[in-house]
Design an enzyme around this catalytic site. Structure first.
Site, PDB file in Angstrom:
ATOM      1  N   THR A  20       7.916  -6.120  -6.042  1.00 38.73           N
ATOM      2  CA  THR A  20       8.781  -6.594  -5.268  1.00 38.73           C
ATOM      3  C   THR A  20       9.531  -7.485  -4.384  1.00 38.73           C
ATOM      4  OG1 THR A  20       7.210  -4.925  -4.385  1.00 38.73           O
ATOM      5  CG2 THR A  20       7.603  -6.743  -2.237  1.00 38.73           C
ATOM      6  N   THR A  28      -0.460  -3.432  -5.290  1.00 41.67           N
ATOM      7  CA  THR A  28      -0.593  -2.098  -4.974  1.00 41.67           C
ATOM      8  C   THR A  28      -0.998  -1.799  -4.024  1.00 41.67           C
ATOM      9  OG1 THR A  28      -3.209  -2.885  -5.616  1.00 41.67           O
ATOM     10  CG2 THR A  28      -2.146  -2.094  -7.294  1.00 41.67           C
ATOM     11  N   GLY A  29      -0.191  -1.264  -3.132  1.00 39.09           N
ATOM     12  CA  GLY A  29       0.068  -1.042  -1.830  1.00 39.09           C
ATOM     13  C   GLY A  29      -1.315  -0.094  -1.513  1.00 39.09           C
TER      14      GLY A  29
HETATM   15  N1  ASP Z   1       3.250  -3.014  -2.795  1.00 39.33           N
HETATM   16  C1  ASP Z   1       4.535  -2.247  -3.886  1.00 39.33           C
HETATM   17  C2  ASP Z   1       3.874  -0.646  -2.715  1.00 39.33           C
HETATM   18  O1  ASP Z   1       3.024  -0.608  -3.341  1.00 39.33           O
HETATM   19  C3  ASP Z   1       4.732  -2.744  -5.002  1.00 39.33           C
HETATM   20  C4  ASP Z   1       5.079  -4.050  -5.300  1.00 39.33           C
HETATM   21  O2  ASP Z   1       4.794  -4.867  -4.782  1.00 39.33           O
HETATM   22  O3  ASP Z   1       6.148  -4.267  -6.850  1.00 39.33           O
HETATM   23  O4  ASP Z   1       4.499  -0.028  -3.065  1.00 39.33           O
END
Ligand code: ASP
Length: 333
Positions: A201, A254-255
């Site tokens: 991200t 991990t969202g």
């Molecule tokens: N936080 C993002 C999600 O869970 C993934 C990431 O940070 O790469 O969609």
């Protein structure tokens, strides 16, 4: 009467022409991230390492120059995230990861700390720059979050750039998806093994020269994620938060854990209600993330231009620039 007016006029003229009083140099700070994960020197070829560094520096330079020239925090966040979305290296915009049906569904959000106005977009497949969609939702609706085809259509009608699905495709992500599919795992970006360790991200948090804060985040989510799954990145308070009363934050990881833990808002709340400073609030929130067993990191900046970039993974693509002349990017622990 006439005499008085004339003297007022003259004094105004003098005031206008006199050299401006020496004020303190306007303060600004920008922090960026390109995801956290198993980012180790031995996992990156020198060529790849240079490519990441060059792109991070490019985005940081664009943001730094915009702020130096009087650009606002919100504008800067959008500009910088667009630059990172346009690079195939990161899991946002071009180069986003694939979901379990082989589609690239993207999420993004942006928040203005001066008035708490926020915009987000989730599960979009054809917005060239999802952060542009988030900005449109913020500025052109009374809502915070639009999703899917209809949300995308709204943004395109308001001027967001459309891109065909083929634009987002990269061979590297496709292979990553094929591996995850075979092993039946859901992976985060920047992972070299089969476990949940990858995050790619992108995000940005800014203090501008007017004393305003803003933050934004953009992502393709997790490789092989369930079709329709929405992560923390478009959730205000989870993946993104900004409030002039405390700080601006963008998260990666991990969202689901960031949503459950309201991670971005927690950092701000610890400053607002517990009186912690930025570093303390970030440290305490990282401890909470550890307890929750969530993996990832966050970047944050406060009203004084202080910044923080913490993570509990092996690395996080990151960078900081400010009005004091600091300009640094980093990847590893
Ligand atoms: N936080 C993002 C999600 O869970 C993934 C990431 O940070 O790469 O969609």
């Amino acid at each position: 009467m006439r005499k008085i007016s004339l003297s007022i006029f003259l004094s105004m003229l003098i005031a206008c022409n006199s050299t401006p009083k020496k004020t303190n140099k306007p303060l600004y700070t920008i922090v960026i991230h390109g995801g956290a994960g198993t980012i180790k020197k031995e996992n990156l070829t020198p060529k790849k390492e240079t490519a990441y560094k060059t792109t991070l520096e490019k985005a940081l330079r664009i943001g730094n120059d915009h702020l130096k020239n009087g650009g606002t925090a919100v504008e800067t966040v959008e500009l910088v995230i667009k630059t990172l979305e346009d690079s195939p290296l990161f899991n946002a915009g071009k180069g986003a990861v694939f979901n379990n049906l082989g589609f690239q569904e993207m999420d993004a959000s942006i928040m203005d700390g001066s008035n708490l106005s926020s915009g987000a977009i989730a599960g979009v497949t054809n917005l060239k720059n999802p952060i542009e969609g988030a900005r449109i939702v913020k500025d052109s609706t009374k809502h915070v979050l639009l999703y899917g085809k209809r949300g995308q259509e709204f943004c395109i009608n308001k001027g967001a750039t459309y891109a065909d699905s083929s634009y987002f495709y990269t061979k590297y992500r496709w292979k990553q998806y094929q591996r995850a599919l075979k092993k039946d795992t859901i992976t985060l970006d920047h992972t070299v093994d089969k476990t949940l360790k990858k995050f790619g991200t992108v995000g940005c948090a800014v203090l501008d020269t007017y004393g305003n804060l803003a933050a934004g985040t953009s992502t393709g989510g997790l490789t092989n994620k369930k079709y329709g799954r929405i992560g923390d990145s478009p959730i205000i308070g989870a993946g993104t938060y900004a409030n002039n009363a405390s700080c601006a934050v963008s998260c990666t990881g991990t969202g689901e854990f960031f949503i459950r833990g309201t991670i971005a808002r927690d950092i701000a709340a610890l400053m607002e209600f517990k009186g912690l400073n930025l570093q303390e609030a970030n440290k305490e929130t990282l401890e909470k993330l550890n307890i929750l067993k969530g993996r990832g990191g966050f970047i944050a900046v406060d009203k004084k231009g202080n910044y923080s970039m913490l993570f509990n993974t092996r690395g996080m693509f990151r960078g900081i620039a400010n009005s004091k002349g600091q300009f640094t990017t980093a990847m590893y622990k």
